[in-house]
Enzyme design. Sequence first.
Site: not given
Ligand code: 7TS
Length: 418
Positions: A135, A215, A212, A238, A376
């Site tokens: 991501h 997910q 990371d 999530k 992303c």
């Molecule tokens: N890493 C992964 C693998 C992610 O899926 C996401 C967010 C992030 C980092 C960032 O997380 P945040 O909570 O700091 O924003 N992924 C997604 C997505 O797949 N669709 O919207 C956000």
Amino acid sequence: MKASQSNIEQKKIAFDVQAIRTQFPILSRKVNDQNLIYFDNAATAQKPQCVIDAISDYYSRYNANIHRGIHTLAEEATLAYEASRHAVQEFIGAAAVEEIIFSRGTTEGINLVAYTWGRQNIGPGDEILISGMEHHSNIVPWQILCQEKAAVLKVIPVLDNGELSMEDYRLLLTEKTKLVAIVQVSNALGTVNPVKEMIELAHQFGAKVLVDAAQSAVHLDINVQDLDCDFFAFSGHKLYAPTGIGVLYGKKQLLEQMPVFQGGGEMIKEVSFELTTYNDLPYKYEAGTPNIADTIALKTALDFIKSIGKDQIRKHENELLDYATAQLENIPELQIIGQAKEKVSLISFVLKNMHPHDVGVLLDHQGIALRTGHHCTQPLMKRFGIPGTIRASFALYNTKEEIDLLVAGLYKSIKMLS
Ligand code: 7TS
């Protein structure tokens, strides 16, 4: 077995998706005059009533700033906030509660490591290894660091089936590798990466590993001690908790050696104009008034998951994944992107000659919420030669009937767009 234990066991046995659905008020709303079908869980999951109530309860009954007041409300708020830290420690199997740092989310957790450990430990010619399925939030902070330090960012290639090339990973690891920053579960493909094995290999070269877990934390059983990762970052939103709260785990010894991130209240022991001494872990990394309400509600979400049982949830989600994969494969125009042997309940796909965005709009008209676009992960989309995908990601409250409606919706969309 104690009575309370046996109650939990009983609850786990009785996985009842309809009963679970009643706990999520949003699932009863209509979108475009249709029953909402929410398949955008990888972006953010919906919240059960208990999580919504936890936020309102805090503001209605014991809203106060933490760690500083001696009055009753401040003590209640502090206790609830710190109870959440203990719940997270248990959830990810950390050795010590001081290893749990609250953040705004995965992105902030990764940036914290880049700006502290990274600045202290990365120098000219050092290498940081990431993968081709990261991501953006696990790419850009390392790119910024490499530019600043004249270090080198290297990328583990992704195979056609959406798995990482472990052969290339082994070749890329050298004495120059100082950090491996790797996603445990791809948000765009659903691939589960063999992070335990990857961590073991990286450690043989003395490299640190950041996982990371944005997910993975909701889908997989997590034990950071068993993984032996050095850092582990995830987001509450999530896993049925509110937005704006996340967790960075770091090994205590590393966190102690690292420089501070943000300066301000709470992260200090003593301040004078000449010299400031910093607070102990984890407060050293929690400058300013934190997100108290959402941190408290994070514990409620973790308790909610525990009460159902991650094993039960995984079983249900795997059934949805298998069912949806079989249904979608029957659609001649459809191609699934990412068919790793190990996946979570997420399917990315494209439809021949149709832009994902157009399909997404038509599905929204039918009350079906899913994400279309690059998710992303622009370098990954480039790797597959596509502008983006349509992504359906399933959670514990989704059903096979909803998947049937998605399939019907896709046939309808294909008819309209071709
Ligand atoms: N890493 C992964 C693998 C992610 O899926 C996401 C967010 C992030 C980092 C960032 O997380 P945040 O909570 O700091 O924003 N992924 C997604 C997505 O797949 N669709 O919207 C956000």
